[in-house]
Design an enzyme around this catalytic site. Structure first.
Site, short mmCIF file in Angstrom:
data_model
loop_
_atom_site.label_atom_id
_atom_site.label_comp_id
_atom_site.label_asym_id
_atom_site.label_seq_id
_atom_site.Cartn_x
_atom_site.Cartn_y
_atom_site.Cartn_z
N THR A 1 0.70 -1.06 0.09
CA THR A 1 0.08 -0.12 -0.12
C THR A 1 0.95 1.29 0.17
O THR A 1 2.24 1.16 -0.32
CB THR A 1 -0.98 0.07 1.18
OG1 THR A 1 -1.86 0.89 0.90
CG2 THR A 1 -0.57 -0.01 2.56
N ASN A 2 0.46 2.61 0.43
CA ASN A 2 1.19 3.68 0.21
C ASN A 2 0.81 4.54 1.47
O ASN A 2 -0.21 4.14 2.15
CB ASN A 2 1.16 4.37 -0.94
CG ASN A 2 -0.29 4.66 -1.55
OD1 ASN A 2 -1.06 5.42 -0.80
ND2 ASN A 2 -0.85 4.11 -2.50
#
Ligand code: CTP
Length: 406
Positions: free
Chosen positions: A210-211
């Site tokens: 993810t980020n």
């Protein structure tokens, strides 16, 4: 938020650990030109001093040391009657219960009964309390009566527990106040599709890529568009933010799910705003069972579909807005991205700078449009950036007489 300039406001603060956030709220309100009278409950004073609020607001602070029967106090109740709005932030379960039942046993609850303008309540309480049937019944009573009670945020709580009960962010409180005080409806009739948050790309059943996107910018855009009269659909990756009232939220996890949801809702949309930070890559073959072992592991990644470029290529007539998170050469890279994606407007920000961009409350962006315009906006809250973007979309569309699908 110029609509707050010169407005008389009352801010009630109750005894929650989140009381310190009310200090930030007073700062923002006064920065916007509002005249704020702060009213502290006895318990609130154990968390933050009246002096702090007095210094920031430049006004006497009402506390329970203040005799509710004194002349001065009566004058302040009159102020309650005249105030453009009354905000309670943070509001404990106790305050919500008293407000729902019309109990007036201290200054704040007395002023609440005197208030004639809109009332905005921003709750904060420990895990489990918000969901209690008694609290929910009190909230329902207040809402039925026309009081705007915000949903608390979800996340870590003071007790160490995690759950729904955190005070909504200052920006959200300001946004709600703004909408209570200014019913601008310049997006009436528009159908706006916003994407927000990160995506999660599974590696195996328990792990994912993810980020750092928090979703704040996209949620502010959805809330602002809704307030300005649009019908809003928010396709959101996983975030901890409460959904803006009145917005249809379509929760997704991966980029592929986001793509599907966006394409499904595209028909009839007049404005598409892609604020989501879509993961560029996903695991080529996510493992069906949990990956075990302590050896080196090579993960093969494959690019995700570029949703923004795909939406723009469909040429549905919708006005398409993209975001660019850059770390260097912001203007040049943003210009190239605008052209490569074939969109109308690009909102570029420099994510290498502290205090703006990912997960921050503020943003400082550059708006680049396909007609050659480049407008740098000063640093402001994400709520204000949201309004500026929407106003820019309307202005550009008018100028370009862009055909619109309805
Ligand atoms: N975007 C998208 N689908 C993707 C990647 C990005 O729709 N698979 C959208 C984002 O929502 C955003 C815009 O494209 O509006 C720009 O995203 P950015 O992070 O700059 O990614 P890239 O376009 O992939 O560019 P870069 O080469 O800088 O990573």
């Amino acid at each position: 938020m110029s609509t707050l300039a010169g407005k008389e406001l009352i801010l009630g603060v109750t005894g929650s650990i989140a009381a310190y956030k009310a200090v930030l709220l007073v700062r923002e309100l006064t920065r916007a030109g509002a005249r704020v009278t702060v009213c502290l409950t006895e318990h609130a004073e154990r968390f933050v001093t009246a002096l702090t609020f007095r210094t920031l607001s430049g006004r006497a602070v009402l506390t329970d040391l203040f005799d509710p029967q004194s002349d001065e106090a009566v004058e302040h109740v009159a102020l309650g009657e005249r105030a453009a709005a009354l905000i309670v932030a943070p509001a404990t379960a106790n305050l919500i219960a008293k407000a729902a039942h019309g109990i007036a046993d201290d200054f704040l609850t007395t002023v609440l009964l005197a208030a004639r303008g809109p009332v905005l309540i921003a709750p904060a309480m420990d895990g489990g309390m918000w969901d209690h049937a008694a609290v929910q019944a009190n909230v329902a009573t207040l809402r039925q009566r026309g009081v705007a009670v915000l949903e608390p945020d979800t996340g870590p709580l003071a007790s160490g527990l995690s759950g729904k009960g955190r005070l909504p962010e200052v920006d959200v409180i300001l946004e709600s106040l703004h909408s209570l005080l200014t019913p601008v409806r310049d997006l009436a009739g528009e159908r706006v599709l916003v994407t927000a948050g990160p995506t999660r790309e599974p590696i195996d059943p328990v792990r994912y890529i993810t980020n750092r996107s928090s979703g704040k910018m996209g949620y502010r855009l959805a809330a602002a568009a809704q307030r300005r009269g649009a019908t809003v659909t928010l396709v959101s990756g996983p975030t901890a933010i409460a959904p803006p009232p009145g917005v249809v939220v379509v929760p997704v996890e991966s980029a592929e799910e986001m793509r599907e949801a966006v394409l499904q809702h595209l028909r009839g949309t007049t404005i598409v705003i892609k604020a989501a930070a879509v993961a560029d890559y996903r695991a080529k073959t996510p493992a069906a069972t949990k990956i075990k072992g302590k050896r080196d592991l090579t993960l093969e990644l494959t690019p995700n579909p570029d949703i923004l470029a795909e939406v723009a290529a469909q040429r549905t007539g919708a006005f398409v807005v993209g975001f660019a998170a850059e770390t260097d050469d912001v203007a040049k890279n943003a210009q190239a991205k605008l052209e490569a994606k074939g969109i109308e407007l690009l909102v570029a920000n420099d994510v290498s700078r502290a205090g703006i961009g990912f997960d921050a409350d503020d943003n400082e962006v550059l708006l680049i449009d396909r007609w050659g315009g480049a407008e740098p906006l000063p640093r402001m809250s994400k709520g204000e950036v949201a309004d500026a973007i929407l106003s820019r979309v309307l202005a550009l569309r008018k100028r370009a007489a862009q055909p619109v699908t309805r």
